[in-house]
Structures are given as structure tokens and as C-alpha cells.
Design a protein around this motif. Structure first.
Motif, PDB file in Angstrom:
ATOM      1  N   SER A 148     -10.206  -3.286   3.274  1.00  0.00           N
ATOM      2  CA  SER A 148      -8.983  -2.672   3.801  1.00  0.00           C
ATOM      3  C   SER A 148      -8.484  -1.628   2.803  1.00  0.00           C
ATOM      4  O   SER A 148      -8.891  -1.610   1.631  1.00  0.00           O
ATOM      5  CB  SER A 148      -7.912  -3.743   4.004  1.00  0.00           C
ATOM      6  N   ASP A 149      -7.590  -0.750   3.257  1.00  0.00           N
ATOM      7  CA  ASP A 149      -7.024   0.256   2.352  1.00  0.00           C
ATOM      8  C   ASP A 149      -6.321  -0.403   1.167  1.00  0.00           C
ATOM      9  O   ASP A 149      -6.404   0.076   0.028  1.00  0.00           O
ATOM     10  CB  ASP A 149      -6.033   1.145   3.110  1.00  0.00           C
ATOM     11  N   THR A 150      -5.648  -1.510   1.438  1.00  0.00           N
ATOM     12  CA  THR A 150      -4.936  -2.212   0.360  1.00  0.00           C
ATOM     13  C   THR A 150      -5.910  -2.740  -0.684  1.00  0.00           C
ATOM     14  O   THR A 150      -5.710  -2.571  -1.891  1.00  0.00           O
ATOM     15  CB  THR A 150      -4.120  -3.370   0.941  1.00  0.00           C
ATOM     16  N   ASP A 151      -6.984  -3.371  -0.222  1.00  0.00           N
ATOM     17  CA  ASP A 151      -7.960  -3.920  -1.181  1.00  0.00           C
ATOM     18  C   ASP A 151      -8.732  -2.813  -1.892  1.00  0.00           C
ATOM     19  O   ASP A 151      -9.110  -2.969  -3.059  1.00  0.00           O
ATOM     20  CB  ASP A 151      -8.922  -4.871  -0.463  1.00  0.00           C
ATOM     21  N   THR A 153      -7.445   0.012  -2.765  1.00  0.00           N
ATOM     22  CA  THR A 153      -6.524   0.429  -3.832  1.00  0.00           C
ATOM     23  C   THR A 153      -6.584  -0.554  -4.988  1.00  0.00           C
ATOM     24  O   THR A 153      -6.596  -0.170  -6.165  1.00  0.00           O
ATOM     25  CB  THR A 153      -5.089   0.517  -3.291  1.00  0.00           C
ATOM     26  N   ARG A 154      -6.652  -1.836  -4.662  1.00  0.00           N
ATOM     27  CA  ARG A 154      -6.712  -2.856  -5.729  1.00  0.00           C
ATOM     28  C   ARG A 154      -7.981  -2.702  -6.570  1.00  0.00           C
ATOM     29  O   ARG A 154      -7.926  -2.749  -7.797  1.00  0.00           O
ATOM     30  CB  ARG A 154      -6.665  -4.260  -5.108  1.00  0.00           C
ATOM     31  N   CYS A 157      -7.808   0.096  -8.976  1.00  0.00           N
ATOM     32  CA  CYS A 157      -7.059  -0.275 -10.183  1.00  0.00           C
ATOM     33  C   CYS A 157      -7.951  -1.081 -11.131  1.00  0.00           C
ATOM     34  O   CYS A 157      -7.963  -0.857 -12.345  1.00  0.00           O
ATOM     35  CB  CYS A 157      -5.823  -1.074  -9.812  1.00  0.00           C
ATOM     36  N   GLY A 177       1.184   1.939  -1.035  1.00  0.00           N
ATOM     37  CA  GLY A 177       0.412   0.740  -1.325  1.00  0.00           C
ATOM     38  C   GLY A 177       1.210  -0.528  -1.103  1.00  0.00           C
ATOM     39  O   GLY A 177       2.375  -0.504  -0.716  1.00  0.00           O
ATOM     40  N   SER A 178       0.561  -1.635  -1.363  1.00  0.00           N
ATOM     41  CA  SER A 178       1.208  -2.923  -1.183  1.00  0.00           C
ATOM     42  C   SER A 178       2.282  -3.136  -2.247  1.00  0.00           C
ATOM     43  O   SER A 178       2.053  -2.868  -3.429  1.00  0.00           O
ATOM     44  CB  SER A 178       0.150  -4.029  -1.295  1.00  0.00           C
ATOM     45  N   GLU A 180       3.130  -5.797  -3.530  1.00  0.00           N
ATOM     46  CA  GLU A 180       2.647  -6.796  -4.478  1.00  0.00           C
ATOM     47  C   GLU A 180       1.852  -6.163  -5.621  1.00  0.00           C
ATOM     48  O   GLU A 180       1.650  -6.774  -6.671  1.00  0.00           O
ATOM     49  CB  GLU A 180       1.766  -7.834  -3.772  1.00  0.00           C
ATOM     50  N   LEU A 181       1.396  -4.924  -5.397  1.00  0.00           N
ATOM     51  CA  LEU A 181       0.586  -4.253  -6.411  1.00  0.00           C
ATOM     52  C   LEU A 181       1.442  -3.757  -7.572  1.00  0.00           C
ATOM     53  O   LEU A 181       0.947  -3.572  -8.686  1.00  0.00           O
ATOM     54  CB  LEU A 181      -0.153  -3.070  -5.772  1.00  0.00           C
ATOM     55  N   TYR A 182       2.734  -3.558  -7.287  1.00  0.00           N
ATOM     56  CA  TYR A 182       3.619  -2.887  -8.241  1.00  0.00           C
ATOM     57  C   TYR A 182       3.638  -3.589  -9.598  1.00  0.00           C
ATOM     58  O   TYR A 182       3.392  -2.967 -10.641  1.00  0.00           O
ATOM     59  CB  TYR A 182       5.032  -2.820  -7.650  1.00  0.00           C
TER      60      TYR A 182
END
Length: 233
Positions: A148-151, A153-154, A157, A177-178, A180-182
Motif C-alpha cells: 500500500s502507499d502507506t507501507d 512510505t514506511r 523511511c 502519510g499515516s 502513526e508515522l509522525y
């Protein structure tokens, strides 16, 4: 990682990039990033942000001036030295940077495999640990196109912070982004700075870094006439 403390970690000294090579305005860029500093660079155009990160990485031809990393002028280095230095840079980029023929876990550790002599077991162990710290259940082994786009991005990182880099060039992963990533992202930035790494955080919106403003050492805007210093209120 040995800390670098011999002067500016990254210095652009009247560096004029080739417009044909980069699309950046052919004007003089000057700035210094010291170890442990975190610099905000506002760039509304994502492609220009990517090219500015390329400029800092010694990947853009110069018309004049110098770009130096850890006291070494990129233009004077041979391939072996270039590889060694680029192994000390972590990047998050909006440019397509994942090979579809390669599973994600190999894409995460590829830079370290290419630029360092660390063992595969050591790299995989770090990739797993960092993946978990960014909210993944482990290091993904599927193709990046299946994430997914969120994963995605993770894992971007995770890849950027692998190997305790001296310099981090981060095209904002928090925009869209999510939430939770912040905390994971800022925690990793702080950890890197505490051991002497320098951070350039490229953003499109000033709103994204406001809660971290006490940790920011300088702010700049990437404009048609080069880098413009922005005064923080």
C-alpha cells in the motif's frame, strides 16, 4: 559510526548547477550544514526538491563552484570514493526508486550491500528492527508494487535510516502519510542528529514541521534565484 566534526558536513559554495543536467535555475547556491543540524528547505515543486537532493549528493554537473560533503569536493573524487561517500547518505525521494523485479527487503538493503562491507545477516537484522519501529510487522519480502502507499512510505523511511547515515536528504514522507508515522519519523531524525548526522528536510508545506520547530536550525526556500533564507518567527 564515527562522528564527523572537522567542519561543515555539507557545503554548497557558490555552486551553479547545469540547467540542462538538472532543471534547477543556473544561479549560485550557497549554504552550510553542520553535524547534528536539521535544515528545512521549502520547495513547492517536487521535481526541483529531488534535483536539489541530487545536487547535495554530487549527482549534478556544475557550471562553477563546489559542493563538498565531509570536507571532500564531489567533483574531485574517483568512483571508489564516490561510492564510499554515497554509502553515508540516506534518502527519501519522490522519484520512483524501487525496482519491481526485486523483493522489497533486497531493495531496502541494496544501498548498504553496494556501498559498505557489512554482512547480509547484519543488514537483514537491522532492516527487521527498523521496519518494526516504523509500524511494520517485519521487513516486507513481496514486490514493492504489492505494498500500500502507506507501507511503501514506511519502507522508504526504513531504507533511508539504514546504516546510520551521516547525511539524510528527506523529501517529506509525512505529507499525506499515516499519522502513526509522525512519531517514528521524528524519533529517527532525532536519534540520527544525536549521533552527529545532518538532516535536510524538504517540504512543500510549512505546516508539517511546526511541532518540531524547536529542533530546526535553519529554514530556506528553493526559489528561482536560488536558496533564500527564511526567518523563523
Amino acid at each position: 559510526m564515527e562522528a564527523y566534526s572537522a567542519g561543515p558536513l555539507l557545503e554548497l559554495n557558490k555552486a551553479v548547477p547545469s540547467f540542462e543536467d538538472s532543471g534547477l535555475p543556473p544561479v549560485s547556491f550557497s549554504m552550510k550544514l553542520m553535524p547534528g543540524e536539521c535544515m528545512i528547505v521549502e520547495a513547492r515543486d517536487p521535481s526541483r526538491a529531488t534535483m536539489f537532493a541530487d545536487l547535495c549528493s554530487g549527482m549534478v554537473e556544475l557550471e562553477s563552484g563546489q559542493v563538498s560533503f565531509m570536507g571532500l569536493d564531489w567533483a574531485n573524487l574517483q568512483d571508489r570514493e564516490l561510492n564510499a561517500l554515497r554509502g553515508r547518505i540516506g534518502r527519501i525521494t519522490r522519484r520512483a526508486s524501487w525496482a519491481e523485479f526485486m523483493p522489497t527487503h533486497l531493495g531496502i538493503i541494496l544501498q548498504q550491500l553496494h556501498h559498505t562491507t557489512r554482512s547480509l545477516d547484519d543488514l537483514v537484522a537491522e532492516a527487521v528492527r527498523r521496519s518494526e519501529s516504523f509500524g511494520l510487522p517485519g521487513v516486507p519480502t513481496v514486490s514493492p508494487s504489492l505494498l500500500s502507499d502507506t507501507d511503501l512510505t514506511r519502507v522508504s523511511c526504513v531504507r533511508a535510516f539504514m546504516g546510520q547515515p551521516h547525511l539524510l536528504l528527506l523529501e517529506d514522507p509525512l505529507e499525506g502519510g499515516s499519522p502513526e508515522l509522525y512519531n517514528s519519523f521524528l524519533s529517527s531524525v532525532t536519534e540520527a542528529r544525536d549521533r552527529g548526522a545532518g538532516v535536510i528536510w524538504l517540504v512543500r508545506s510549512n505546516a508539517v514541521w511546526q511541532s518540531y520547530r524547536q529542533g530546526i536550525t535553519s529554514t530556506w526556500r528553493l526559489a528561482d534565484d536560488g536558496l533564500v533564507a527564511v526567518r523563523m518567527a
